[in-house]
Design an enzyme around this catalytic site. Structure first.
Site, PDB file in Angstrom:
ATOM      1  N   ARG A  29       1.098   2.319   6.600  1.00 27.08           N
ATOM      2  CA  ARG A  29       1.431   0.963   7.051  1.00 27.08           C
ATOM      3  C   ARG A  29       0.934   0.694   8.479  1.00 27.08           C
ATOM      4  O   ARG A  29       1.504  -0.115   9.194  1.00 27.08           O
ATOM      5  CB  ARG A  29       2.939   0.683   6.971  1.00 27.08           C
ATOM      6  CG  ARG A  29       3.487   0.670   5.553  1.00 27.08           C
ATOM      7  CD  ARG A  29       4.830  -0.064   5.486  1.00 27.08           C
ATOM      8  NE  ARG A  29       5.478   0.183   4.205  1.00 27.08           N
ATOM      9  CZ  ARG A  29       6.689   0.711   4.084  1.00 27.08           C
ATOM     10  NH1 ARG A  29       7.395   1.029   5.142  1.00 27.08           N
ATOM     11  NH2 ARG A  29       7.211   0.893   2.895  1.00 27.08           N
ATOM     12  N   ARG A  33       2.576  -4.818   9.574  1.00 26.50           N
ATOM     13  CA  ARG A  33       3.675  -5.571  10.155  1.00 26.50           C
ATOM     14  C   ARG A  33       3.970  -5.353  11.633  1.00 26.50           C
ATOM     15  O   ARG A  33       4.474  -6.241  12.303  1.00 26.50           O
ATOM     16  CB  ARG A  33       4.951  -5.286   9.349  1.00 26.50           C
ATOM     17  CG  ARG A  33       4.833  -5.718   7.924  1.00 26.50           C
ATOM     18  CD  ARG A  33       6.041  -5.318   7.106  1.00 26.50           C
ATOM     19  NE  ARG A  33       6.196  -3.872   6.989  1.00 26.50           N
ATOM     20  CZ  ARG A  33       7.200  -3.281   6.358  1.00 26.50           C
ATOM     21  NH1 ARG A  33       8.145  -4.019   5.805  1.00 26.50           N
ATOM     22  NH2 ARG A  33       7.265  -1.978   6.273  1.00 26.50           N
ATOM     23  N   ARG A  42      -1.636 -13.464   9.502  1.00 23.74           N
ATOM     24  CA  ARG A  42      -0.962 -13.681   8.216  1.00 23.74           C
ATOM     25  C   ARG A  42      -0.056 -14.910   8.208  1.00 23.74           C
ATOM     26  O   ARG A  42       0.479 -15.277   7.143  1.00 23.74           O
ATOM     27  CB  ARG A  42      -0.085 -12.465   7.897  1.00 23.74           C
ATOM     28  CG  ARG A  42      -0.732 -11.291   7.192  1.00 23.74           C
ATOM     29  CD  ARG A  42      -0.849 -11.446   5.693  1.00 23.74           C
ATOM     30  NE  ARG A  42       0.251 -12.122   5.048  1.00 23.74           N
ATOM     31  CZ  ARG A  42       1.391 -11.546   4.675  1.00 23.74           C
ATOM     32  NH1 ARG A  42       1.590 -10.251   4.902  1.00 23.74           N
ATOM     33  NH2 ARG A  42       2.327 -12.244   4.098  1.00 23.74           N
ATOM     34  N   ASP A  78      -1.512  -3.973  -1.618  1.00 24.59           N
ATOM     35  CA  ASP A  78      -0.142  -3.701  -2.034  1.00 24.59           C
ATOM     36  C   ASP A  78      -0.194  -3.008  -3.379  1.00 24.59           C
ATOM     37  O   ASP A  78      -1.121  -3.249  -4.175  1.00 24.59           O
ATOM     38  CB  ASP A  78       0.668  -4.998  -2.136  1.00 24.59           C
ATOM     39  CG  ASP A  78       2.149  -4.722  -2.341  1.00 24.59           C
ATOM     40  OD1 ASP A  78       2.881  -4.642  -1.345  1.00 24.59           O
ATOM     41  OD2 ASP A  78       2.570  -4.554  -3.515  1.00 24.59           O
ATOM     42  N   TYR A 153       9.348  -0.675 -10.611  1.00 25.88           N
ATOM     43  CA  TYR A 153       9.341  -2.113 -10.330  1.00 25.88           C
ATOM     44  C   TYR A 153       9.309  -2.930 -11.619  1.00 25.88           C
ATOM     45  O   TYR A 153      10.004  -3.949 -11.761  1.00 25.88           O
ATOM     46  CB  TYR A 153       8.140  -2.490  -9.462  1.00 25.88           C
ATOM     47  CG  TYR A 153       8.320  -2.165  -8.002  1.00 25.88           C
ATOM     48  CD1 TYR A 153       9.303  -2.790  -7.243  1.00 25.88           C
ATOM     49  CD2 TYR A 153       7.499  -1.235  -7.361  1.00 25.88           C
ATOM     50  CE1 TYR A 153       9.475  -2.499  -5.895  1.00 25.88           C
ATOM     51  CE2 TYR A 153       7.661  -0.938  -6.016  1.00 25.88           C
ATOM     52  CZ  TYR A 153       8.651  -1.567  -5.297  1.00 25.88           C
ATOM     53  OH  TYR A 153       8.823  -1.275  -3.972  1.00 25.88           O
TER      54      TYR A 153
END
Length: 349
Positions: A29, A33, A42, A78, A153
């Site tokens: 990551r 973020r 973004r 992702d 998921y």
């Protein structure tokens, strides 16, 4: 390093357990973020859309390389991108994560999962090519979600703490479970192949939720599908990294599934992680394993904890310094930059 090619880069040398000029560093990551430039780029753009725009993917993937001086880039995407690409009705909701409109609970639901074709993800081919052309001698790591995590998921319909529907299916209908994971293995292998063929120098298989399983259940019900992914990508000759969270008891099996490098989270000392990862007699490189929360401590404490990881790795051929999981969103980017410099300086040979 003048004259160094991608193949001879410290990261790929470490993957091959060859001597390195310094311990290579990259962060899970890292492209995302915690970077203010990422958040600016973004702003107003949904996550899945950003993963499908080669211009954004290229810029986001390159941002941490420019800022931190890491030894490898990780492709910005992702794990649900290949599922979206084959038509699964899902979205990534801010603050929640992937949400699936029609969870898989029966054999009829498997119809959602057709094979992935390269044309389904033309934007990935374009973006990887663009990133590689910009990176020069810095390797690009492609990635995909592993069959169990994708299945979780799809069966739960979104993130889950206890994976109760997933385990109920695994135990209650083992034939349907095996077919689900087999289809996902094919999709995952195809997604990794697209990235490798477009120029990725290594790939990482993320099995984020597999730490929820006991070793016997992993071996019987999950490992065959992950092994299928690794077998399908073996002929490319690129290093493959296998990583999961909370997998201290599974490290040997993660290696046995077919990876050249096994990633460890922070719960197991790195020397012990290396021993477990090579328990079947095949020597493997290891990646890890600083606790991501350590980065919120003062710089001297971060350096001390990094040194503990490096001491545990001393004498191991093939160590890639990383966190034991992804960079936390509120991490100070300067802490990451300092950490890269510290590891490079401490391990310069």
């Amino acid at each position: 390093m003048p004259g160094v090619t991608v193949t001879d880069s410290p990261f790929l040398r470490a993957c091959r357990r060859e001597p390195v000029p310094h311990t290579p560093v990259w962060f899970m990551r890292q492209a995302g973020r915690s970077l203010p430039e990422y958040r600016r780029l973004r702003e107003g753009i949904p996550m899945l859309e950003s993963c499908m725009r080669p211009d954004l993917v290229t810029e986001i993937t390159l941002q941490p390389v420019r800022r931190h001086g890491v030894d490898a880039a990780i492709y910005f995407s992702d794990i649900v991108v290949p599922l979206k690409a084959i038509g699964v009705d899902l979205d990534i909701r801010p603050g929640v994560g992937p949400v699936v409109a029609r969870p898989i609970r029966s054999r009829a639901d498997l119809a959602q999962l057709r094979p992935l074709e390269p044309d389904d993800v033309k934007y990935v081919t374009e973006a990887v090519g663009s990133v590689v052309s910009e990176l020069g001698d810095t390797p690009l790591i492609g990635f995909a979600g592993a069959p169990f995590t994708l299945a979780s998921y799809l069966v739960e319909g979104g993130p889950s703490r206890n994976h109760e529907h997933t385990k109920a299916l695994m135990y209650g209908d083992p034939e349907l479970w095996a077919e689900l994971l087999d289809r996902l293995a094919g999709i995952t292998a195809a997604f990794l192949a697209v990235q490798i063929e477009a120029g990725a120098s290594a790939v990482q298989l993320f099995d984020s939720w597999v730490g929820a399983l006991a070793p016997a259940d992993y071996r019987a019900s999950v490992m065959p599908a992950s092994a299928k992914v690794f077998a399908a990508t073996a002929h490319y000759g690129v290093p493959r990294i296998h990583f999961g969270v909370g997998t201290g008891e599974l490290l040997g099996l993660l290696g046995e599934a077919g990876a050249e490098v096994v990633g460890a989270d922070w719960r197991v000392p790195l020397d012990e992680a290396a021993r477990r990862a090579s328990a079947d007699g095949t020597e493997r490189a290891v990646q890890g394993n600083l606790d991501p929360a350590v980065l919120f401590a003062p710089p001297e404490a971060v350096a001390a904890q990094a040194d503990r990881v490096l001491e545990a790795a001393a004498g191991l051929p093939g160590h890639i310094f990383n966190l034991g999981h992804g960079v936390l969103p509120d991490t100070d980017p300067d802490a990451l930059t300092r950490l890269v410099a510290h590891v490079h300086e401490r391990t310069a040979r």
